[in-house]
Write a protein that holds these residues in place. Sequence first.
Motif, PDB file in Angstrom:
ATOM      1  N   ALA A  90       0.903  -1.162   0.000  1.00 56.48           N
ATOM      2  CA  ALA A  90       0.000   0.000   0.000  1.00 56.48           C
ATOM      3  C   ALA A  90       0.930   1.197   0.000  1.00 56.48           C
ATOM      4  N   LEU A 112      -3.227  11.833  12.500  1.00 55.63           N
ATOM      5  CA  LEU A 112      -2.870  10.681  11.672  1.00 55.63           C
ATOM      6  C   LEU A 112      -1.367  10.465  11.667  1.00 55.63           C
ATOM      7  N   THR A 138      -9.974   5.511  19.368  1.00 55.94           N
ATOM      8  CA  THR A 138     -10.963   4.945  18.449  1.00 55.94           C
ATOM      9  C   THR A 138     -10.254   3.961  17.512  1.00 55.94           C
ATOM     10  N   LEU A 148      -9.348   4.974  11.964  1.00 56.74           N
ATOM     11  CA  LEU A 148      -8.298   5.989  11.810  1.00 56.74           C
ATOM     12  C   LEU A 148      -8.902   7.365  11.558  1.00 56.74           C
ATOM     13  N   HIS A 149     -10.015   7.391  10.784  1.00 58.24           N
ATOM     14  CA  HIS A 149     -10.582   8.695  10.424  1.00 58.24           C
ATOM     15  C   HIS A 149     -11.189   9.447  11.612  1.00 58.24           C
ATOM     16  N   ASP A 150     -11.361   8.752  12.739  1.00 61.92           N
ATOM     17  CA  ASP A 150     -11.891   9.434  13.930  1.00 61.92           C
ATOM     18  C   ASP A 150     -10.782   9.894  14.876  1.00 61.92           C
ATOM     19  N   ARG A 151      -9.526   9.617  14.532  1.00 63.14           N
ATOM     20  CA  ARG A 151      -8.417   9.978  15.424  1.00 63.14           C
ATOM     21  C   ARG A 151      -8.114  11.479  15.346  1.00 63.14           C
TER      22      ARG A 151
END
Lengths: 208, 136, 349
Positions: free
Chosen positions: A23, A77, A68, A71-74
């Motif tokens: 990735a 990043l 959480t 990841l998008h709620d952290r």
Amino acid sequence: MNPIAQYPFEISVEKVLKSSMVADPLTLLDCSPLTDGAAAIILAREDIAKKYTDTPVYLTGSGQASDTLALHDRSSLTGVLAAKIASEKAYKMAGVTAKDIPVAEVHDCFSIAELMAIEDIGFVSKGEGGKFVQDGQTKIGGKVAVNTSGGLKACGHPVGATGIKQAAEIVIQLRGDAGKRQVDGAEIGLTHNVGGSGATCVVNIFRR
Amino acid sequence: MHKTSVPGVWRRFKNRYQIVGTQCETCKTNFYPPRELCPKCRRGGKISEKKFAGLGKIVTYTRVHAAPAGYEKQVPYAVAIVQLEEGPMLTTQIVDYNTDELKIGQSVRATFRKMYEDGDEGIIHYGTKFTPIRES
Amino acid sequence: MESKTGIVGYGAYIPRLRIKVETIADVWGKDGAAIKAGMKLVEKSLPNIDEDTITIAVHAAHNALHRAGIDPAKIGAIYVGSESHPYAVKPSSTVVAEAIQMSNDYTAADLEFACKAGSAAVQLCMGLVGAGMMEYGLAIGADTAQGAPGDALEYSAAAGGAAFIIGAKKEEMIATIDCTYSFSSDTPDFWRRKLAKYPSHGGRFTGKPAYFRHVESATKGILERTGMKIEDFDYVVFHMPNGKFPSVVAKKFGIPPEKMEAGFVVSKIGNTYSGSSILGLTAVLDIAKPGQKILMTSYGSGAGSDSFVFTVTDAIEKKRNLARTTEEYIKDKVYVPYTTYAKYREKIC
């Protein structure tokens, strides 16, 4: 240097960059392998431990924190908040600071994870991790020897066994039994273990 | 192949077909995916449904080259965290992009797409992905 | 039949991927240039791997709603016409209705009539809305058409769709539907059996007794019924299975090429089946001026043709720019090699 590592050989930067993409920008060798393995430690009260060994290693600080899963709620990043909180708790309990740690096993499930880890647990300030590693400060003989076992990427990542394997490596180091990879005079060591991409983190501090 | 419970998916059609989340009326924080409890206001929060416009920006992204089952034919495909104009962040596939459009800060809009299929005989899952906003 | 209904909103959607005729011809050892000249098309549109008839229909419907500016909850009927519905049993139409936030107060069904299921959907909505049973009806034609590898159809079978919101309030219409007339017969020129992956066709039989007979009869029929002449129309759209067939009909009726040009989308995107003639119509609506008249005749194998007469109204000017135009979709494209096409369209496993 670690004879029981899954990859007990040298891997060049070039080889990492040339390995297949998983990735982007992480290549196959940026990612920890799938590993079979087990680790064990025996925990006991001090007076009992002394009956069985002349060289007990003390667990002097332990901290755990969660965040959480998504990841998008952290809140960030570029760092793992749970690791920051867990390490602060552990330092406080052990009565030490990041500067006092000469050897550490951190959860380098991916290359970037090691950089975030050494920043989160305060070895360097945010954004300095890459340079710190590049300057050789995480090698044996540097400011803090990180992942003398090889870490998750070279020693291996037997998932459930990884945290205990980290503790075992620190015990070996603090007892002076690490042979070629021994960090001279190490009296304090730290382990940093992460689950759920940083949704949970445990930091332990050990002392000879 | 991962199979989902049909009633479980059906309950989320509204949230997946459009970007329908929730809002805490007390602190005006928007949530997507929807939350039933405000993590800030807790019991003091009042949650109501909120439809988002489906416009946002890429916060971070990657291209996945090693795909899980069901996504093999899409490799390499782009996955991003997108922040909606209304605030919430979500993880989504980016589709129909030009290479130079896969970048942090790129404006994107929601697009209705097939998400995955439960094999040849199961149901087809539809939902929202994002695509770059392109001047034409 | 005369009608009191009209189009209050229209929308197109064409997927972004394209494959060139030469690319396909090279794989099969055929002469691409000769095929291009023979079929009068240069490339065709393809769905991305995560697109199907339902997703195409949803996008076209959204665009129609943007132009209509109406509350989707007021739509009382939705019909999706396609020969490539993703499910054999389970309606596409209800997924589309849910995705565009219609209420639950609607009737729905999926239609199939080869390439004319979309125009048949328009007629159904005209009936229901015209009878005063509901305020608006939503008619969609969309397809992700497939031709068997190596078959002549592979060069033309394309993906795309169009949606129309039919209403009865004069002031909301962007075009009135002045008349529709259909001509149908049992003519097996093209079919696909239940479990077959690709359609079969009767080769040259798809021409004279099938396409030409029905398109010409429906067109003649509507001219007779309205008392109109070809000269009365500013634009003409015939179903476009390839670039050649509609041009032959146009010649027969003495229609000058410039009246065909605006709706002649086939050369750039191929035959979008249920989306074909109606995408020609959306392309015309994107540029037509108030007062202009449009003649459209669809064709569906099996076989039948629906002919329509539209008159563009003043409202077109302020509504047409509320959504992406057909031309914009045609221009936004990315070419793929045959291998990608084969992988995406499940021609290889």
